[in-house]
Enzyme design. Sequence first.
Site, mmCIF file in Angstrom:
data_model
loop_
_atom_site.group_PDB
_atom_site.id
_atom_site.type_symbol
_atom_site.label_atom_id
_atom_site.label_comp_id
_atom_site.label_asym_id
_atom_site.label_seq_id
_atom_site.Cartn_x
_atom_site.Cartn_y
_atom_site.Cartn_z
ATOM 1 N N ARG A 269 0.849 -1.196 0.000
ATOM 2 C CA ARG A 269 0.000 0.000 0.000
ATOM 3 C C ARG A 269 0.884 1.245 0.000
ATOM 4 N NH1 ARG A 269 -4.939 1.431 4.167
ATOM 5 N NH2 ARG A 269 -3.323 1.173 5.761
ATOM 6 N N ASP B 9 -4.483 3.236 14.245
ATOM 7 C CA ASP B 9 -3.618 3.769 13.213
ATOM 8 C C ASP B 9 -4.136 5.146 12.843
ATOM 9 O OD1 ASP B 9 -5.806 3.388 11.541
ATOM 10 O OD2 ASP B 9 -4.813 1.925 10.237
#
Length: 544
Positions: free
Chosen positions: A168, A450
């Site tokens: 990613r 996160d």
Amino acid sequence: MGLQTIPGVQVLAPVTPVQAEILSAEAQSFLANLQRAFNGRRKELLHRRTQRQAYLDKGGLLDFLPETKHIREDPSWKGAPPAPGMVDRRVEITGPVDRKMVINALNSGASTYMADFEDSNAPTWENNIQGQVNLRDANNRTISFTDAARGKSYNLRSDGKLATLIVRPRGWHLEEKHVLIDGEPASGSIFDFALYFFHNVRSSVANGTGPYFYLPKMESHLEARLWNDVFNLAQDLLGVRRGTIRGTVLIETIPAAFEMEEIIYELRDHSSGLNCGRWDYIFSVIKKFRSNPAFVLPDRADVGMTAPFMDAYVRLLIQTCHKRGVHAMGGMAAQIPIKDNAAANEAAMTKVRNDKLREVKAGHDGTWVAHPDLVKIAMDIFNQNMPYPNQLFVRREDVSVTAADLLNTRGLGGKITENGIRNNTEVALRYMEAWLSGNGCVPIHNLMEDAATAEISRSQLWQWQKNAAKTAEGKIVTVDYLANILEDETAKIRKAMGEAAYKKSKFDQAKKYLGSTILTENYADFLTTLCYDDLVTVSKQPRL
């Protein structure tokens, strides 16, 4: 001896000899070609986001695009068939690109591993460039790690049963300020993609898979078109067959939810499906409609997957993907294993099981976990309820989702409470302090936080004071009220840490940044752009 750079490229950070291999002259040239071809369009598309936000701030709403109706109604087109190593994706483990994590994730028994340069990675120069080294070594099957403090060595498992690697890169809005191309910072997206693709396309194909990517934070099919054009040029420049690259798009912004079919269409020869990026999606709903009182949400803990707008989004995503022959991936349960408390751990794992059972029964082809110990739990649920490599045959033709359904935030239940306000404040503070210290993935109160979950926390605080929301205790949320709570929560952390440890921390910086985005009329689009300059450490004479 300094790093040799090509004309037009400047590297403004120290580089070790191993890292210099990633920044070879050939790799720099490849990166510069992609940047020069596409950075102008990237900036134009970011400007379109700003224009759309101005419309939403005036009370506008979202709808399916009339100009692309013909794409949605055309039954003849499909996405690419599943690529090697991507047919069965029932459990995907995610995490940052540090060396130990890469080894553990590949060894975990998960179907795939999403190596993350984005939300679980604080984009320090060392994290980003060393992450490229780690992934190159992983694809070359030479990666190892020794933890000197514990006297433990980590190597890839010898039976060859490794998770398929997916990378990613950062979103279109992020830059890599340690590298200038023609005097401008490199696009973070192009930097991450270009270096990984350049060094790993041959080895990943040789391993029987390919260069696979997760594409984050997109807000329109035009942004997907940009990625598709990047893929095509990258393959052409290296003489690689078009379609070798595959990209799974995270539907984690509410504008993208109205363009899911168009996004698959734009990437169709490179598409490997869509993913329900649930936490960023909740953040996006708050962010996009932050000035609209109709979209004020209750405490973060009360906004779950059964909320009407979340349920509609999931059902439409699964139907859309399977209609077009590509995977519909589920999202991340935030719970992590709890040590030394069996009852609490069992309660947390029950939540994980229930979440994964909901996903597989809805028709998802796979799901995400953030911890190796959760792989077996999720795998067992999917094995019991999906005895096939995927569920692409589950068409969900019963589903009919309207624009109003995607925007339906009514009937959530739950309230805005002082406890919720304090929890959001503490989580945002702790996460931002860790991020500023170079760590983008942080366990807080037995949940894995996160950037996405931290964004929910701080965005709710701004939204509540902007709309003068009333708490269950009868208080109006004002700037002064939030300022007092910010002081209280910071003081609690300081007391718990002790003065010496606190002074070594970055909590004062985290407090400053958090205050700047919740105690003001101005809303920062992303914490990661708000705080990024604190991670930029440039040197005019990079050295080996």
